[in-house]
Design a protein around this motif. Structure first.
Motif, PDB file in Angstrom:
ATOM      1  N   MET A   1       0.846  -1.177   0.000  1.00  0.00           N
ATOM      2  CA  MET A   1       0.000   0.000   0.000  1.00  0.00           C
ATOM      3  C   MET A   1       0.891   1.239   0.000  1.00  0.00           C
ATOM      4  N   GLU A   2       0.509   2.229  -0.770  1.00  0.00           N
ATOM      5  CA  GLU A   2       1.263   3.470  -0.849  1.00  0.00           C
ATOM      6  C   GLU A   2       0.390   4.635  -0.420  1.00  0.00           C
ATOM      7  N   CYS A   3       0.992   5.612   0.164  1.00  0.00           N
ATOM      8  CA  CYS A   3       0.318   6.856   0.512  1.00  0.00           C
ATOM      9  C   CYS A   3       1.198   8.010   0.056  1.00  0.00           C
ATOM     10  N   HIS A   4       0.573   9.118  -0.284  1.00  0.00           N
ATOM     11  CA  HIS A   4       1.341  10.317  -0.586  1.00  0.00           C
ATOM     12  C   HIS A   4       0.569  11.517  -0.093  1.00  0.00           C
ATOM     13  N   PHE A   5       1.294  12.559   0.270  1.00  0.00           N
ATOM     14  CA  PHE A   5       0.685  13.762   0.808  1.00  0.00           C
ATOM     15  C   PHE A   5       1.180  14.960   0.020  1.00  0.00           C
ATOM     16  N   ASN A   6       0.253  15.786  -0.406  1.00  0.00           N
ATOM     17  CA  ASN A   6       0.582  16.969  -1.176  1.00  0.00           C
ATOM     18  C   ASN A   6       0.336  18.182  -0.281  1.00  0.00           C
ATOM     19  N   SER A   7       1.406  18.732   0.286  1.00  0.00           N
ATOM     20  CA  SER A   7       1.254  19.817   1.255  1.00  0.00           C
ATOM     21  C   SER A   7       0.811  21.132   0.607  1.00  0.00           C
ATOM     22  N   ARG A   8       0.901  21.222  -0.721  1.00  0.00           N
ATOM     23  CA  ARG A   8       0.494  22.458  -1.393  1.00  0.00           C
ATOM     24  C   ARG A   8      -0.988  22.454  -1.767  1.00  0.00           C
ATOM     25  N   ALA A   9      -1.626  21.284  -1.710  1.00  0.00           N
ATOM     26  CA  ALA A   9      -3.039  21.196  -2.084  1.00  0.00           C
ATOM     27  C   ALA A   9      -3.892  21.937  -1.068  1.00  0.00           C
ATOM     28  N   LEU A  10      -4.902  22.627  -1.544  1.00  0.00           N
ATOM     29  CA  LEU A  10      -5.791  23.366  -0.664  1.00  0.00           C
ATOM     30  C   LEU A  10      -7.172  22.737  -0.674  1.00  0.00           C
ATOM     31  N   CYS A  11      -7.227  21.416  -0.673  1.00  0.00           N
ATOM     32  CA  CYS A  11      -8.470  20.667  -0.681  1.00  0.00           C
ATOM     33  C   CYS A  11      -9.318  20.981  -1.910  1.00  0.00           C
ATOM     34  N   VAL A  12      -8.632  21.112  -3.036  1.00  0.00           N
ATOM     35  CA  VAL A  12      -9.288  21.225  -4.331  1.00  0.00           C
ATOM     36  C   VAL A  12      -8.775  20.078  -5.168  1.00  0.00           C
ATOM     37  N   PHE A  13      -9.701  19.261  -5.689  1.00  0.00           N
ATOM     38  CA  PHE A  13      -9.313  18.102  -6.484  1.00  0.00           C
ATOM     39  C   PHE A  13     -10.176  18.062  -7.732  1.00  0.00           C
ATOM     40  N   GLU A  14      -9.544  18.117  -8.893  1.00  0.00           N
ATOM     41  CA  GLU A  14     -10.247  18.143 -10.187  1.00  0.00           C
ATOM     42  C   GLU A  14     -11.335  19.210 -10.205  1.00  0.00           C
ATOM     43  N   GLY A  15     -10.987  20.390  -9.700  1.00  0.00           N
ATOM     44  CA  GLY A  15     -11.916  21.514  -9.733  1.00  0.00           C
ATOM     45  C   GLY A  15     -12.972  21.506  -8.645  1.00  0.00           C
ATOM     46  N   ARG A  16     -12.990  20.493  -7.795  1.00  0.00           N
ATOM     47  CA  ARG A  16     -13.983  20.428  -6.714  1.00  0.00           C
ATOM     48  C   ARG A  16     -13.324  20.815  -5.397  1.00  0.00           C
ATOM     49  N   HIS A  17     -14.076  21.488  -4.552  1.00  0.00           N
ATOM     50  CA  HIS A  17     -13.574  21.915  -3.249  1.00  0.00           C
ATOM     51  C   HIS A  17     -14.069  20.942  -2.188  1.00  0.00           C
ATOM     52  N   TYR A  18     -13.185  20.593  -1.254  1.00  0.00           N
ATOM     53  CA  TYR A  18     -13.525  19.657  -0.182  1.00  0.00           C
ATOM     54  C   TYR A  18     -13.250  20.303   1.163  1.00  0.00           C
ATOM     55  N   SER A  19     -14.089  19.953   2.144  1.00  0.00           N
ATOM     56  CA  SER A  19     -13.938  20.526   3.477  1.00  0.00           C
ATOM     57  C   SER A  19     -13.032  19.650   4.335  1.00  0.00           C
ATOM     58  N   LEU A  20     -12.588  20.181   5.445  1.00  0.00           N
ATOM     59  CA  LEU A  20     -11.681  19.505   6.352  1.00  0.00           C
ATOM     60  C   LEU A  20     -12.253  18.148   6.774  1.00  0.00           C
ATOM     61  N   GLY A  21     -11.462  17.078   6.584  1.00  0.00           N
ATOM     62  CA  GLY A  21     -11.873  15.736   6.982  1.00  0.00           C
ATOM     63  C   GLY A  21     -12.693  14.996   5.942  1.00  0.00           C
ATOM     64  N   GLU A  22     -13.115  15.660   4.895  1.00  0.00           N
ATOM     65  CA  GLU A  22     -13.927  15.016   3.852  1.00  0.00           C
ATOM     66  C   GLU A  22     -13.052  14.056   3.041  1.00  0.00           C
ATOM     67  N   THR A  23     -13.607  12.889   2.700  1.00  0.00           N
ATOM     68  CA  THR A  23     -12.870  11.908   1.907  1.00  0.00           C
ATOM     69  C   THR A  23     -13.588  11.654   0.589  1.00  0.00           C
ATOM     70  N   TRP A  24     -12.835  11.229  -0.420  1.00  0.00           N
ATOM     71  CA  TRP A  24     -13.388  10.904  -1.728  1.00  0.00           C
ATOM     72  C   TRP A  24     -12.463   9.930  -2.425  1.00  0.00           C
ATOM     73  N   MET A  25     -12.966   9.276  -3.465  1.00  0.00           N
ATOM     74  CA  MET A  25     -12.185   8.331  -4.266  1.00  0.00           C
ATOM     75  C   MET A  25     -11.865   8.988  -5.596  1.00  0.00           C
ATOM     76  N   ASP A  26     -10.581   8.951  -5.997  1.00  0.00           N
ATOM     77  CA  ASP A  26     -10.224   9.521  -7.294  1.00  0.00           C
ATOM     78  C   ASP A  26     -10.283   8.439  -8.377  1.00  0.00           C
ATOM     79  N   ASN A  27      -9.986   8.824  -9.619  1.00  0.00           N
ATOM     80  CA  ASN A  27     -10.092   7.890 -10.749  1.00  0.00           C
ATOM     81  C   ASN A  27      -9.024   6.813 -10.750  1.00  0.00           C
ATOM     82  N   ALA A  28      -7.982   6.959  -9.926  1.00  0.00           N
ATOM     83  CA  ALA A  28      -6.898   5.980  -9.879  1.00  0.00           C
ATOM     84  C   ALA A  28      -7.049   5.053  -8.670  1.00  0.00           C
ATOM     85  N   CYS A  29      -8.259   4.974  -8.114  1.00  0.00           N
ATOM     86  CA  CYS A  29      -8.557   4.103  -6.975  1.00  0.00           C
ATOM     87  C   CYS A  29      -7.770   4.505  -5.733  1.00  0.00           C
ATOM     88  N   MET A  30      -7.528   5.787  -5.587  1.00  0.00           N
ATOM     89  CA  MET A  30      -6.882   6.314  -4.389  1.00  0.00           C
ATOM     90  C   MET A  30      -7.959   6.998  -3.546  1.00  0.00           C
TER      91      MET A  30
END
Length: 101
Positions: free
Chosen positions: A1-30
Motif C-alpha cells: 500500500m502506498e500513501c502520498h501527501f501533497n502539502s500544497r493542495a488546498l483541498c481542491v481536487f479536479e476543480g472540486r472543493h472539499y472541506s476539512l476531513g472530507e474523503t473521496w475516491m479519485d479515478n486511480a482508486c486512491m
C-alpha cells in the motif's frame, strides 16, 4: 500500500472543493482526505499482488478498482502464474525444440 501527501493542495481536487476531513475516491482508486491546512492525503485502496512472473503485469480498472494480472506482451490475455503456462516470449523456441526432438 502506498500513501502520498501533497502539502500544497488546498483541498481542491479536479476543480472540486472539499472541506476539512472530507474523503473521496479519485479515478486511480486512491482514497483521498482533505487535511487542510496541511493539504490532501491519498492512499491506495487496492491490494496489488507482489509475487508474479516477470512476463505479467498488474492492471487496475479505474472505475471498479478491480485488480488483475495480465500478460505484459498482450494485456488482453490473463496471466495465470499457477498454471503450466510458460513465458510467452519463449513459446516458439519450446515448440521448435519439441518438433525437432
Amino acid at each position: 500500500m502506498e500513501c502520498h501527501f501533497n502539502s500544497r493542495a488546498l483541498c481542491v481536487f479536479e476543480g472540486r472543493h472539499y472541506s476539512l476531513g472530507e474523503t473521496w475516491m479519485d479515478n486511480a482508486c486512491m482514497q483521498c482526505t482533505c487535511l487542510h491546512p496541511v493539504g490532501v492525503g491519498c492512499c491506495e485502496t487496492v491490494h496489488r499482488p507482489v509475487d508474479f512472473p516477470a512476463w505479467c503485469e498488474v492492471r487496475v480498472e479505474p472505475v471498479t478498482c478491480k485488480v488483475s494480472l495480465v500478460q505484459a506482451a498482450d494485456p488482453r490475455l490473463p496471466c495465470s502464474p499457477g498454471e503450466d503456462i510458460k513465458d510467452p516470449s519463449h513459446g516458439s523456441l519450446q515448440l521448435q525444440q519439441q518438433l525437432n526432438g
